[in-house]
Design a protein around this motif. Structure first.
Motif, PDB file in Angstrom:
ATOM      1  N   UNK A  88       1.974   4.487  -2.807  1.00  0.00           N
ATOM      2  CA  UNK A  88       1.701   4.463  -4.247  1.00  0.00           C
ATOM      3  C   UNK A  88       2.722   5.317  -4.991  1.00  0.00           C
ATOM      4  N   UNK A  89       3.234   4.797  -6.115  1.00  0.00           N
ATOM      5  CA  UNK A  89       4.213   5.538  -6.914  1.00  0.00           C
ATOM      6  C   UNK A  89       3.828   5.649  -8.384  1.00  0.00           C
ATOM      7  N   UNK A  90       3.031   4.700  -8.886  1.00  0.00           N
ATOM      8  CA  UNK A  90       2.752   4.667 -10.316  1.00  0.00           C
ATOM      9  C   UNK A  90       1.440   3.941 -10.562  1.00  0.00           C
ATOM     10  N   UNK A  99      -6.096  -1.469 -14.286  1.00  0.00           N
ATOM     11  CA  UNK A  99      -5.198  -0.494 -13.693  1.00  0.00           C
ATOM     12  C   UNK A  99      -4.166  -1.203 -12.826  1.00  0.00           C
ATOM     13  N   UNK A 100      -2.895  -0.985 -13.131  1.00  0.00           N
ATOM     14  CA  UNK A 100      -1.803  -1.558 -12.352  1.00  0.00           C
ATOM     15  C   UNK A 100      -1.198  -0.473 -11.471  1.00  0.00           C
ATOM     16  N   UNK A 101      -1.242  -0.677 -10.173  1.00  0.00           N
ATOM     17  CA  UNK A 101      -0.596   0.246  -9.251  1.00  0.00           C
ATOM     18  C   UNK A 101       0.679  -0.394  -8.700  1.00  0.00           C
ATOM     19  N   UNK A 102       1.810   0.173  -9.042  1.00  0.00           N
ATOM     20  CA  UNK A 102       3.068  -0.252  -8.450  1.00  0.00           C
ATOM     21  C   UNK A 102       3.322   0.615  -7.220  1.00  0.00           C
ATOM     22  N   UNK A 103       3.527  -0.024  -6.109  1.00  0.00           N
ATOM     23  CA  UNK A 103       3.673   0.691  -4.845  1.00  0.00           C
ATOM     24  C   UNK A 103       4.882   0.168  -4.085  1.00  0.00           C
ATOM     25  N   UNK A 104       5.346   0.964  -3.126  1.00  0.00           N
ATOM     26  CA  UNK A 104       6.479   0.578  -2.298  1.00  0.00           C
ATOM     27  C   UNK A 104       5.970   0.025  -0.975  1.00  0.00           C
ATOM     28  N   UNK A 105       6.524  -1.124  -0.576  1.00  0.00           N
ATOM     29  CA  UNK A 105       6.227  -1.686   0.726  1.00  0.00           C
ATOM     30  C   UNK A 105       7.364  -1.400   1.689  1.00  0.00           C
ATOM     31  N   UNK A 106       7.023  -0.933   2.897  1.00  0.00           N
ATOM     32  CA  UNK A 106       8.013  -0.646   3.937  1.00  0.00           C
ATOM     33  C   UNK A 106       8.096  -1.821   4.899  1.00  0.00           C
ATOM     34  N   UNK A 107       9.317  -2.267   5.150  1.00  0.00           N
ATOM     35  CA  UNK A 107       9.577  -3.340   6.099  1.00  0.00           C
ATOM     36  C   UNK A 107      10.669  -2.889   7.063  1.00  0.00           C
ATOM     37  N   UNK A 152       8.929   3.016  -8.006  1.00  0.00           N
ATOM     38  CA  UNK A 152       8.727   2.643  -9.407  1.00  0.00           C
ATOM     39  C   UNK A 152       7.834   3.628 -10.165  1.00  0.00           C
ATOM     40  N   UNK A 153       8.163   3.845 -11.431  1.00  0.00           N
ATOM     41  CA  UNK A 153       7.273   4.556 -12.342  1.00  0.00           C
ATOM     42  C   UNK A 153       7.186   3.762 -13.636  1.00  0.00           C
ATOM     43  N   UNK A 154       5.983   3.303 -13.959  1.00  0.00           N
ATOM     44  CA  UNK A 154       5.769   2.383 -15.076  1.00  0.00           C
ATOM     45  C   UNK A 154       4.971   3.060 -16.189  1.00  0.00           C
ATOM     46  N   UNK A 155       5.362   2.808 -17.439  1.00  0.00           N
ATOM     47  CA  UNK A 155       4.676   3.318 -18.620  1.00  0.00           C
ATOM     48  C   UNK A 155       4.332   2.152 -19.543  1.00  0.00           C
ATOM     49  N   UNK A 163       9.912   0.591 -17.022  1.00  0.00           N
ATOM     50  CA  UNK A 163       9.943   0.908 -15.597  1.00  0.00           C
ATOM     51  C   UNK A 163      11.233   1.625 -15.239  1.00  0.00           C
ATOM     52  N   UNK A 164      11.063   2.782 -14.620  1.00  0.00           N
ATOM     53  CA  UNK A 164      12.185   3.486 -14.002  1.00  0.00           C
ATOM     54  C   UNK A 164      11.992   3.367 -12.500  1.00  0.00           C
ATOM     55  N   UNK A 165      13.033   3.014 -11.786  1.00  0.00           N
ATOM     56  CA  UNK A 165      12.874   2.751 -10.355  1.00  0.00           C
ATOM     57  C   UNK A 165      14.155   3.081  -9.605  1.00  0.00           C
ATOM     58  N   UNK A 166      14.035   3.114  -8.290  1.00  0.00           N
ATOM     59  CA  UNK A 166      15.150   3.434  -7.402  1.00  0.00           C
ATOM     60  C   UNK A 166      15.741   2.140  -6.855  1.00  0.00           C
TER      61      UNK A 166
END
Length: 306
Positions: A88-90, A99-107, A152-155, A163-166
């Motif tokens: 979870x990131x945002x 509620x929207x959760x933007x998260x990173x998936x690892x592959x 990701x970080x979403x406002x 969205x600011x993201x890597x």
């Protein structure tokens, strides 16, 4: 800036099947007037992360009220982008309190170490449960961001989602280990779900000691955007960085003004990363991870002055 470190909140050294080896990327929201819900990514003994939550008292964040007993966002089916971890990131509220959760998936991969893309999970009960929006990323690879579109970080800015993201396209050999290289970028969306193929660069690598960044976190005070982010430094691991902007797009790095560094000893003496800042009454809390990407859990600090 001046911060007062208040110590470790949650230590993951507890016997369990999915939470006993780390609590990464604390992601706080005000659940109600007296409770902060901190979404974290608990790691098991294999290093696989799953999203859970820790509820704490807003008046005293060291007072833990509740810890989730099962994952809120679990790993995906074999072969999907998040089959080896969800981080979870945002968490963002829409106009109707969805509620929207933007998260990173690892592959995991064979010819590179891994790929990281952004997924979305949705809650209609203020974070008690989540459903994945899709088994594919909402921020998937692009021609110039082939390996990483993550952190990701979403406002929600009155219905305009920022969205600011890597993002990254390459790896670098550092003392015999392949390490990712990435920058922080910016995108906008009308619904927080559909994003463009390539963002504009906000924070770039400035010297040969840096090779990447961790999850940005952006707040706005007195008309000024303030970004807190992690900087991956060769031979040191993560440190924290800080930047300011008048429009959220063009940023000036002011890392030396953050006033926050590793401690002389203890759980955050080797690394500090994944900071998240939230206001409460007349104060600001910073939740963050320490050594080994949060293997010991997460702690917090209180802002004393800008």
């Amino acid at each position: 800036m001046k911060w007062n470190k208040r110590g470790l909140i949650y230590n993951t050294d507890k016997p369990n099947t999915w939470t006993n080896c780390g609590a990464m990327t604390p992601t706080p929201i005000m659940l109600d007037n007296s409770t902060i819900r901190i979404f974290v990514s608990f790691c098991d003994q294999f290093g696989i992360a799953r999203v859970g939550s820790v509820d704490v008292s807003a008046e005293d964040p060291k007072n833990i009220l509740r810890v989730s007993s099962t994952p809120l966002v679990d790993t995906g089916r074999p072969g999907t982008f998040d089959d080896n971890g969800t981080v979870a990131c945002s968490v963002t509220l829409t106009q109707d309190n969805t509620m929207l959760m933007h998260y990173v998936g690892f592959e995991l991969c064979q010819k590179i170490r891994y790929r990281l893309f952004t997924g979305l999970a949705i809650s209609n009960d203020m974070g008690t449960s989540f459903q994945k929006y899709s088994e594919v990323p909402v921020l998937d690879r692009s021609s110039t961001e082939r390996f990483f579109r993550c952190g990701p970080y979403c406002v929600n800015d009155n219905g305009n989602y920022k969205l600011w993201y890597v993002a990254g396209n390459s790896w670098e050999d550092i003392e015999g280990k392949q390490m990712p290289v990435y920058v922080i970028k910016y995108l906008e969306s009308q619904d927080g779900i559909k994003w463009g193929n390539c963002g504009e660069v906000c924070i770039d690598i400035e010297n040969h000691d840096e090779h990447g960044f961790g999850r940005p976190w952006v707040i706005k005070t007195d008309g000024m955007y303030r970004m807190f982010y992690s900087v991956r430094v060769k031979k040191l691991g993560y440190r924290l960085g800080y930047a300011e902007s008048h429009d959220g797009r063009k940023w000036t790095r002011k890392d030396n003004q953050l006033g926050f560094d590793v401690s002389h000893e203890g759980w955050d003496s080797e690394m500090i990363c994944f900071s998240a800042i939230i206001p409460y009454k007349d104060r600001y809390y910073m939740f963050y991870n320490g050594n080994d990407f949060g293997k010991s859990g997460f702690g917090y600090a209180i802002l004393e002055s800008w």
